[in-house]
Design an enzyme around this catalytic site. Structure first.
Site, PDB file in Angstrom:
ATOM      1  CG  ASP A  37      -1.971  -1.166   1.203  1.00  7.96           C
ATOM      2  OD1 ASP A  37      -2.919  -1.079   0.368  1.00  7.96           O
ATOM      3  OD2 ASP A  37      -1.806  -2.094   1.995  1.00  7.96           O
ATOM      4  CG  ASP A 175      -7.137  -4.100   0.237  1.00 10.55           C
ATOM      5  OD1 ASP A 175      -6.823  -4.637   1.312  1.00 10.55           O
ATOM      6  OD2 ASP A 175      -6.446  -3.267  -0.535  1.00 10.55           O
TER       7      ASP A 175
HETATM    8  C1  DX5 Z   1      -6.155   0.077   3.103  1.00 10.31           C
HETATM    9  C2  DX5 Z   1      -5.365  -0.985   2.387  1.00 10.31           C
HETATM   10  C3  DX5 Z   1      -5.292  -2.396   2.845  1.00 10.31           C
HETATM   11  C4  DX5 Z   1      -4.956  -2.765   4.233  1.00 10.31           C
HETATM   12  C5  DX5 Z   1      -5.881  -3.711   4.929  1.00 10.31           C
HETATM   13  O1  DX5 Z   1      -6.288   1.196   2.413  1.00 10.31           O
HETATM   14  O2  DX5 Z   1      -5.804  -0.954   1.032  1.00 10.31           O
HETATM   15  O3  DX5 Z   1      -4.451  -3.079   1.797  1.00 10.31           O
HETATM   16  O4  DX5 Z   1      -3.385  -2.818   4.348  1.00 10.31           O
HETATM   17  O5  DX5 Z   1      -5.443  -3.668   6.034  1.00 10.31           O
HETATM   18  P1  DX5 Z   1      -6.091  -4.811   7.139  1.00 10.31           P
HETATM   19  O6  DX5 Z   1      -6.199  -6.058   6.537  1.00 10.31           O
HETATM   20  O7  DX5 Z   1      -5.633  -4.649   8.493  1.00 10.31           O
HETATM   21  O8  DX5 Z   1      -7.703  -4.323   6.979  1.00 10.31           O
HETATM   22 ZN    ZN Z   2      -4.621  -2.203  -0.185  1.00  9.80          ZN
END
Ligand code: DX5
Ligand code: ZN
Length: 227
Positions: A37, A175
């Site tokens: 990210d 995601d």
């Molecule tokens: C949020 C990101 C995600 C994030 C998800 O903007 O796109 O990829 O890493 O994190 P978790 O799995 O902790 O919700």
């Molecule tokens: Zn992401």
């Protein structure tokens, strides 16, 4: 033909004091590739990391690197991200650039291209882009931060996208808030790729392999047949 199930760790939730080990540990534990990210504080209200960090961890694994690009101007990041070792770039829709030509620039640079649908972005918006992409990422949280709860309200959009994709060779990902409890819900809706930060890294390194394996079992058990 059914798309394969992929479980992809997002290193946003890794322990940054041991980042190299965290990359190697989830690789050994069975990660299919890595979700990175890249946030610049403008597209979303957070800062994460950029090409230098990606370059630093690139030698630690042979698995592909997929950048979820939340930095602007998108066009300017394509070449630095390629040079750092990115294999695919995922673009957010609804930004102030031409998505089609930016996807074409990613492809011309020799990488794969995908798109990201924020929660307010409808499924139909992918229609003009389907010939350029091999990946659609449905955000199941507000973009910018890990550790938020999974939005089950996005599941009708996932199902609609699965129908729009039809037989095309395009992966459909969720995601945000993806964990052992939410993988089955997303799989039932039609997702075949599961991106998880907190859901993987919060369990501790001794349980990465077990968690990845159980996510895969739950996904396969809940995916509708033939998609
Ligand atoms: C949020 C990101 C995600 C994030 C998800 O903007 O796109 O990829 O890493 O994190 P978790 O799995 O902790 O919700
Ligand atoms: Zn992401």
């Amino acid at each position: 033909m059914a798309r394969p199930t992929h479980i992809i760790p997002s290193i946003l939730a890794a322990d940054y004091t041991r980042l190299g080990d965290e990359v190697i540990s989830v690789d050994v534990a069975g990660a299919d590739r890595f979700h990175l990210d890249v946030m610049d504080g403008h597209v979303v209200k957070n800062l994460s990391f950029g090409p230098d960090l990606i370059r630093a961890i690139r030698p630690l694994t042979h698995k592909p690197f997929e950048v979820h690009l939340m930095a602007t101007p998108a066009l300017d990041w394509i070449e630095p991200l390629r040079q750092a070792g990115s294999d695919r770039i995922l673009l957010h829709l609804g930004q102030d650039f031409d998505t089609k030509s930016t996807l074409q620039a990613i492809l011309a640079a020799g990488m794969k291209a995908g798109i990201v649908l924020a929660p307010d972005e409808p499924a139909q918006s992918v229609l003009p882009l389907l010939d350029l992409i091999d990946f659609i990422n449905v955000l199941t949280v507000i973009p910018g931060f890990g550790g938020q709860p999974f939005m089950t309200g996005m599941m009708p959009k996932v199902s609609e996208l699965r129908a729009l994709i039809a037989e095309r060779p395009i992966d459909l990902a969720v995601d945000g808030g993806v964990n052992l409890s939410t993988v089955p819900i997303a799989a039932q809706a039609g997702a075949n790729v599961f991106i998880a930060g907190t859901g993987i890294y919060s369990v501790g390194a001794t349980r990465y392999a077990e968690t990845l394996k159980n996510m895969r079992i739950l996904a396969d058990a809940n995916r509708p047949t033939g998609v």
